[in-house]
Enzyme design. Structure first.
Site, PDB file in Angstrom:
ATOM      1  CB  THR A 237      -0.945  -0.017   1.220  1.00 14.88           C
ATOM      2  OG1 THR A 237      -1.701  -1.228   1.161  1.00 14.88           O
ATOM      3  CG2 THR A 237      -1.880   1.178   1.227  1.00 14.88           C
ATOM      4  CB  CYS A 324      26.096   6.025   6.623  1.00 14.91           C
ATOM      5  SG  CYS A 324      25.911   7.543   5.773  1.00 14.91           S
TER       6      CYS A 324
HETATM    7  N1  PLP Z   1      23.401   5.479  -1.082  1.00 13.95           N
HETATM    8  C1  PLP Z   1      24.108   6.529  -0.634  1.00 13.95           C
HETATM    9  C2  PLP Z   1      25.167   7.115  -1.497  1.00 13.95           C
HETATM   10  C3  PLP Z   1      23.826   7.094   0.611  1.00 13.95           C
HETATM   11  O1  PLP Z   1      24.519   8.141   1.041  1.00 13.95           O
HETATM   12  C4  PLP Z   1      22.801   6.505   1.400  1.00 13.95           C
HETATM   13  C5  PLP Z   1      22.498   7.025   2.752  1.00 13.95           C
HETATM   14  O2  PLP Z   1      23.371   7.391   3.496  1.00 13.95           O
HETATM   15  C6  PLP Z   1      22.081   5.414   0.882  1.00 13.95           C
HETATM   16  C7  PLP Z   1      22.422   4.921  -0.356  1.00 13.95           C
HETATM   17  C8  PLP Z   1      20.962   4.776   1.653  1.00 13.95           C
HETATM   18  O3  PLP Z   1      19.816   5.582   1.587  1.00 13.95           O
HETATM   19  P1  PLP Z   1      18.604   5.389   2.622  1.00 13.95           P
HETATM   20  O4  PLP Z   1      19.071   5.947   3.923  1.00 13.95           O
HETATM   21  O5  PLP Z   1      17.476   6.166   2.044  1.00 13.95           O
HETATM   22  O6  PLP Z   1      18.305   3.932   2.681  1.00 13.95           O
END
Ligand code: PLP
Length: 374
Positions: A237, A324
């Site tokens: 959805t 990240c």
């Molecule tokens: N790809 C890149 C280059 C990113 O910087 C990130 C997030 O840090 C992602 C993919 C993942 O994205 P999302 O957080 O929307 O899953």
């Protein structure tokens, strides 16, 4: 709440207030399931159509080429697994050493089930060279996936030339444009990409929503199996509220692109000028052509992790090279691929400015760094 200077916009951005307002009615009033034929769902259906058209316009695609997903990670997974399923897990995928883990860890899984993965080396500026790609394409290559802009150092890749090289060998080309969409002009036709991944929270939209561009003639396997949503390729959805907010935020960022770029490049200059003026020894990483506001700095002899925590105590949010990925404290794979010496790689922080940052913020960051180094 404590006054913070948020300078980690490559990790995520603040939700745009107007985008938030735009999505509210679809949570509180227009909450009908858009798969239902009754009139109560009519406005939601229209909003979904409008959002798809808006997003398509922003990247010069056709509306039927836009598919809504949960974000960058899912879009990346779809591109790779979609091609892999279609080819019964036979063949090669070519990628680079500096991709996000959404790509790299998907490649690992595909390697486990039989596909061969080739990782392209990069220059010391963090760029993939076309000749390197050409040398690694062969008759078994099914897909090339190279990111448009790197998240740790901001380097922009020569995507059009790379895509052309792949197409000459009849190979599909995907780009992870998560760091680029909403921050630089994107024209999928000009870039010649077959597939592209984007994520709303990187351009002032909500978290947990993104989109996947797939050229009409490109045939890959569905990602989610279930209902008929998203042409049966991504069942589930639709999250109309977040889709509306994403489209709103992207349109706004695209309209403000030039002024944001100018502002962010100015902030970068103020930062570097301030560091030099205070005799702080640093090295800037990444390419001349980079995403506005993404500044990777190495301070050899220091630990990036320690700098991050000290800045945090001073009310400033930045990230280390291995952004990240806060559970993984190893040296960043990106800086390693760029052949940065270990002392520089360990002493790296990423400051990523967003449109809400001010010159005053930058001066406070310079002051904080000056205190840390003196
Ligand atoms: N790809 C890149 C280059 C990113 O910087 C990130 C997030 O840090 C992602 C993919 C993942 O994205 P999302 O957080 O929307 O899953």
């Amino acid at each position: 709440m404590k006054e913070y200077i948020y300078a980690d916009n490559a990790a995520t951005t603040k939700l745009d207030k107007d985008a938030f307002e735009a999505m509210k009615p679809y949570l509180l009033e227009e909450y009908g399931n858009v798969s239902q034929p009754y009139s109560f769902s009519r406005n939601g259906k229209r909003a979904l159509k409008d959002a798809r058209e808006t997003i398509a316009r922003c990247i010069n695609a056709e509306p039927e080429e836009i598919f809504f997903t949960s974000g960058g990670t899912e879009s990346d997974n779809w591109a790779l697994k979609g091609v892999a399923f279609k080819n019964k897990f036979i063949g090669n995928i070519v990628t680079s050493e500096i991709e996000h883990h959404a790509i790299l860890n998907t490649c690992k899984i595909l390697n486990d089930v039989g596909m061969t993965i080739k990782y392209l080396a990069v220059t010391k500026n963090g760029q993939v060279e076309v000749k390197e790609l050409k040398e690694n394409l062969d008759s078994k290559t099914k897909l090339v996936t190279i990111m448009l802009a790197n998240n740790e150092v901001g380097s922009i890749q020569p995507i059009k030339e790379l895509a052309e090289a792949a197409h000459k060998r009849d190979v599909l080309f995907h780009t992870d444009a998560v760091q680029a969409v909403g921050h630089m002009k994107i024209d999928v036709k000009d870039l010649k990409v077959d597939m592209l991944s984007a994520s709303a929270h990187k351009f002032n939209g909500p978290k947990g929503i993104g989109f996947f561009y797939k050229k009409k003639k490109v045939q890959i396997a569905p990602y989610m199996n279930g209902g008929a949503q998203e042409k049966g390729l991504r069942a589930g959805t639709e999250n109309i509220a977040f889709i509306v907010a994403m489209a709103y935020a992207l349109k706004k960022n695209c309209e403000e692109l030039e002024q944001n770029e100018k502002h962010l490049f100015h902030l970068e200059r103020v930062l570097e000028h301030g560091l030099r003026e205070n005799n702080i020894v640093y090295q800037r990483n990444g390419a001349e052509v980079h995403i506005p506001g993404n500044v990777s700095l190495s301070f050899p002899g220091y630990e990036g992790e320690v700098l991050l925590h000290r800045l945090d105590l001073m009310g400033i949010s930045v990230s280390t090279g291995s952004a990240c990925d806060s559970v993984n404290t190893q040296i960043s794979h990106v800086l390693q691929a760029m052949k940065l010496d270990e002392a520089s790689a360990r002493g790296t922080i990423r400051i990523s400015f967003g449109k809400n940052n001010t010159v005053e913020d930058v001066k406070k960051i310079v002051l904080a760094l000056t205190k840390l180094f003196n």
